[in-house]
Enzyme design. Structure first.
Site, PDB file in Angstrom:
ATOM      1  N   ASP A 195       0.885  -1.168   0.000  1.00 44.36           N
ATOM      2  CA  ASP A 195       0.000   0.000   0.000  1.00 44.36           C
ATOM      3  C   ASP A 195       0.923   1.218   0.000  1.00 44.36           C
ATOM      4  O   ASP A 195       1.868   1.286   0.806  1.00 44.36           O
ATOM      5  CB  ASP A 195      -0.864   0.028   1.259  1.00 44.36           C
TER       6      ASP A 195
ATOM      7  N   HIS B 175       4.983  -7.435  -0.208  1.00 39.85           N
ATOM      8  CA  HIS B 175       4.586  -8.620  -0.967  1.00 39.85           C
ATOM      9  C   HIS B 175       5.317  -8.668  -2.306  1.00 39.85           C
ATOM     10  O   HIS B 175       5.844  -7.653  -2.772  1.00 39.85           O
ATOM     11  CB  HIS B 175       3.069  -8.615  -1.174  1.00 39.85           C
TER      12      HIS B 175
ATOM     13  N   SER C  51       9.484   4.094   5.109  1.00 37.60           N
ATOM     14  CA  SER C  51       9.900   3.126   4.099  1.00 37.60           C
ATOM     15  C   SER C  51       9.536   3.531   2.682  1.00 37.60           C
ATOM     16  O   SER C  51       8.608   4.305   2.451  1.00 37.60           O
ATOM     17  CB  SER C  51       9.266   1.774   4.417  1.00 37.60           C
TER      18      SER C  51
END
Length: 264
Positions: free
Chosen positions: A87, A143, A227
């Site tokens: 996301d 992911h 991040s």
């Protein structure tokens, strides 16, 4: 208001090693649990998506690295699709030039610096890059963006400068100097480098899956605080989805493009 101000200082303060140590100690302590409701409210966390009830998290760090309920993110299954691994917000994308560089916020980034060795970079010359930024409001699990085999994993860097918009604009090349964990995947002979860039605290990228092959959407790790992900594609191997635009919000699993046969 006081809790909200303290929380923003905690998560958005320019980094220094000693400050990082203190903030990490607090955020992973049981004392920090009192800030979870304020965090959730300040950053508009979608409580209905979380795997657990808010009261079940033992620290601010535990809440920050939360998993989601199964099925709340849909991974695009179209053949050869590349999906967002997180996301995020689309911070930038474009072409890697013949000098193996690209520019973000007026800063020039060398993919030689980013990947550590020149021999790793030849395949990406003239290719494309994607910069995906995760704010404190985002889900911070990482992911796989493609179906692929892992050909190399390595860690580089020690710094942990901010990677938000101001950090990218005024920092000293944080995307290629910060601590980062790199995975290089291959799908049908085409390589994709997934550069996970840490920020805010040193060494806060945690690998949760050391498999040698991934399916699109498989969890591979998580960020602790602050991040960015940089994706690197070989020349002629990637077609960006025409719907993608600068500063777009993306969900993990959302299509950003597809891998194609490389141009001869």
């Amino acid at each position: 208001m006081l809790k909200e101000k303290f929380l923003k200082v905690l998560l958005e303060l320019p980094n220094r090693r000693f400050i990082s140590y203190l903030l990490r100690k607090f955020a992973t302590s049981k004392m920090s649990k009192v800030l979870i409701p304020t965090y959730a409210k300040t950053y508009n966390i979608r409580l209905d998506e979380m795997e657990k009830d808010m009261k079940e998290y033992h620290s601010l760090h535990d809440f920050f690295t939360r998993r989601l309920k199964e099925g709340v993110r849909t991974v695009d299954i179209e053949s050869d699709t590349v999906v967002s691994p997180v996301d995020c917000v689309v911070e930038d994308f474009g072409i890697i030039n013949e000098d193996k560089q690209f520019t973000v916020k007026g800063k020039h980034y060398s993919i030689i610096d980013m990947l550590g060795k020149e021999e790793r970079t030849h395949k990406y010359e003239g290719g494309q890059y994607f910069v995906l930024y995760l704010s404190p409001s985002h889900y911070h699990r990482i992911h796989s963006p493609i179906d692929g085999e892992v050909v190399e994993r390595f860690e580089l860097g020690t710094k942990s400068a901010p990677v938000n918009e101001l950090g990218l604009k005024y920092g000293k090349s944080p995307l290629s100097k910060n601590y980062r964990v790199v995975s290089e995947l291959v799908h049908n002979g085409q390589h994709v480098a997934v550069v996970k860039v840490g920020a805010m605290f040193v060494n806060t990228i945690h690998v949760t899956n050391e498999s040698q092959a991934f399916m699109r959407g498989d969890e591979v790790g998580y960020f602790s605080f602050g991040s960015t992900i940089v994706l690197l594609f070989e020349k002629g191997s990637f077609e960006i989805d025409p719907a993608i635009h600068y500063k777009q919000d993306l969900f993990m699993g959302q299509k950003i493009g597809k891998l194609v046969s490389k141009l001869k």
